[in-house]
Design an enzyme around this catalytic site. Structure first.
Site, short mmCIF file in Angstrom:
data_model
loop_
_atom_site.label_atom_id
_atom_site.label_comp_id
_atom_site.label_asym_id
_atom_site.label_seq_id
_atom_site.Cartn_x
_atom_site.Cartn_y
_atom_site.Cartn_z
N ASN A 10 0.87 -1.18 0.00
CA ASN A 10 0.00 0.00 0.00
C ASN A 10 0.91 1.23 0.00
OD1 ASN A 10 -1.77 2.07 0.56
ND2 ASN A 10 -2.27 1.37 2.64
N LYS A 12 0.09 4.31 -0.26
CA LYS A 12 -0.52 5.52 0.32
C LYS A 12 -0.24 6.72 -0.59
CE LYS A 12 -0.03 3.27 4.75
NZ LYS A 12 0.12 3.36 6.18
N HIS A 96 -9.35 1.07 5.10
CA HIS A 96 -8.07 1.25 5.76
C HIS A 96 -8.25 2.22 6.94
CE1 HIS A 96 -3.95 2.51 6.55
NE2 HIS A 96 -3.59 1.39 5.97
N GLU A 98 -6.66 4.66 7.94
CA GLU A 98 -6.49 6.08 7.61
C GLU A 98 -7.74 6.63 6.93
OE1 GLU A 98 -2.77 5.59 5.54
OE2 GLU A 98 -1.85 5.00 7.44
N GLU A 168 -5.10 -4.92 10.81
CA GLU A 168 -4.06 -3.93 10.99
C GLU A 168 -4.29 -3.16 12.28
OE1 GLU A 168 -2.18 -2.81 6.95
OE2 GLU A 168 -3.92 -1.54 7.25
N GLY A 174 2.86 2.18 10.64
CA GLY A 174 3.81 3.27 10.43
C GLY A 174 4.56 3.67 11.70
N SER A 214 3.76 -2.29 10.13
CA SER A 214 5.22 -2.36 10.27
C SER A 214 5.81 -3.72 9.88
CB SER A 214 5.65 -1.95 11.69
OG SER A 214 5.24 -0.63 11.96
#
Ligand code: PGA
Length: 255
Positions: A10, A12, A96, A98, A168, A174, A214
């Site tokens: 991904n 992003k 996701h 985010e 996730e 991240g 990660s």
């Protein structure tokens, strides 16, 4: 039951046209080495057409980072599943964290997107995950179940094997903090048991469950060794060919 491992990168909001073409070219050159592993990358949406050109005939697939659930209409700024299929994009990441956090995407909307993907022959990669606060407050199972329910409700048992669910944990995205292999396995086993409740055991055994947060070449082998960890959704480590392929190599070793 053997589930084909699936590693999806991904990207992003990263990589412009030149980098996208260069990195995809480097990945595509090696992708067929890992034939027992399914591989895909999700570049930024406006570059999907250019990416599709680079990847023509390669073993590396393309994913979108998001999609709208409607086919057409007055939805400025959106795109539909059929626009992705027309470009040979095979997957769409939906829900996701985010998107949920910054764009107000609700679990109900994620269910609609999963439905639209299946109706249009795209593989939905439906993301779920708890925050650190929710984990520490002992709410993890409620949070995950509330995110899973609209996903399973959107899917019929005879098509559920096409679904991919990515666990996730938000605190691992991240941050460099990975869930331990045991923590990932604990959640994945629970997810599979919810899937079995919704679709029956045989179908649940066919659904691939990715871990994300990660993941990198140095921890991939340990995570992917877990019985119910069938792949990875990779952010930072997917931006360069060598690290993404390092994770593919770990999956290949186990497949
Ligand atoms: P990360 O991101 O690998 O950089 O933690 C994962 C993701 O957001 O899918």
């Amino acid at each position: 039951m053997t589930r084909k491992p699936f590693i999806c990168g991904n990207w992003k909001l990263n990589h412009g046209l030149v980098e996208t073409q260069a990195v995809l070219r480097a990945m595509a050159a090696e992708a067929s080495t890992y034939s027992s592993v399914e591989l895909a990358i999700a570049p930024v949406t406006p570059l999907l057409a250019a990416a599709a050109q680079v990847l023509q005939g390669s073993a590396l697939g393309l994913a979108a980072q998001n999609v709208h659930h409607q086919d057409k209409g007055a939805f400025t700024g959106e795109w539909a599943c059929h626009h992705l299929s027309e470009l040979n994009v095979g997957y769409a990441i939906v829900g996701h964290s985010e998107r949920r956090q910054y764009f107000g995407e609700t679990s109900a909307a994620v269910g609609q997107k999963v439905r639209a993907c299946l109706d249009n022959n795209l593989v939905p990669i439906a993301c779920i995950g708890e925050s650190l606060q929710e984990r520490e407050a002992g709410q993890i199972w409620d949070v995950l179940k509330n995110q899973m329910d609209p996903i399973t409700a959107a899917v019929q048992p005879d098509e559920a094997h096409r679904l991919v669910v990515a666990y996730e944990p938000v605190w691992a995205i991240g941050t460099g903090k990975t869930a331990s292999a045991a923590q990932a396995q604990e959640v994945h086993a629970q997810l599979r048991s919810w899937l079995a409740g919704a679709f029956g055991e045989d179908v649940a055994e066919r659904v691939r469950l990715q871990y994300g947060g990660s993941v990198k070449p140095s921890n991939a082998l340990e995570l992917l060794s877990e019985k119910d960890v069938d792949g990875a959704l990779v952010g930072g480590a997917s931006l360069q060919a060598d690290t993404f392929l390092g994770i593919a190599a770990a999956a290949f070793e186990l497949a």
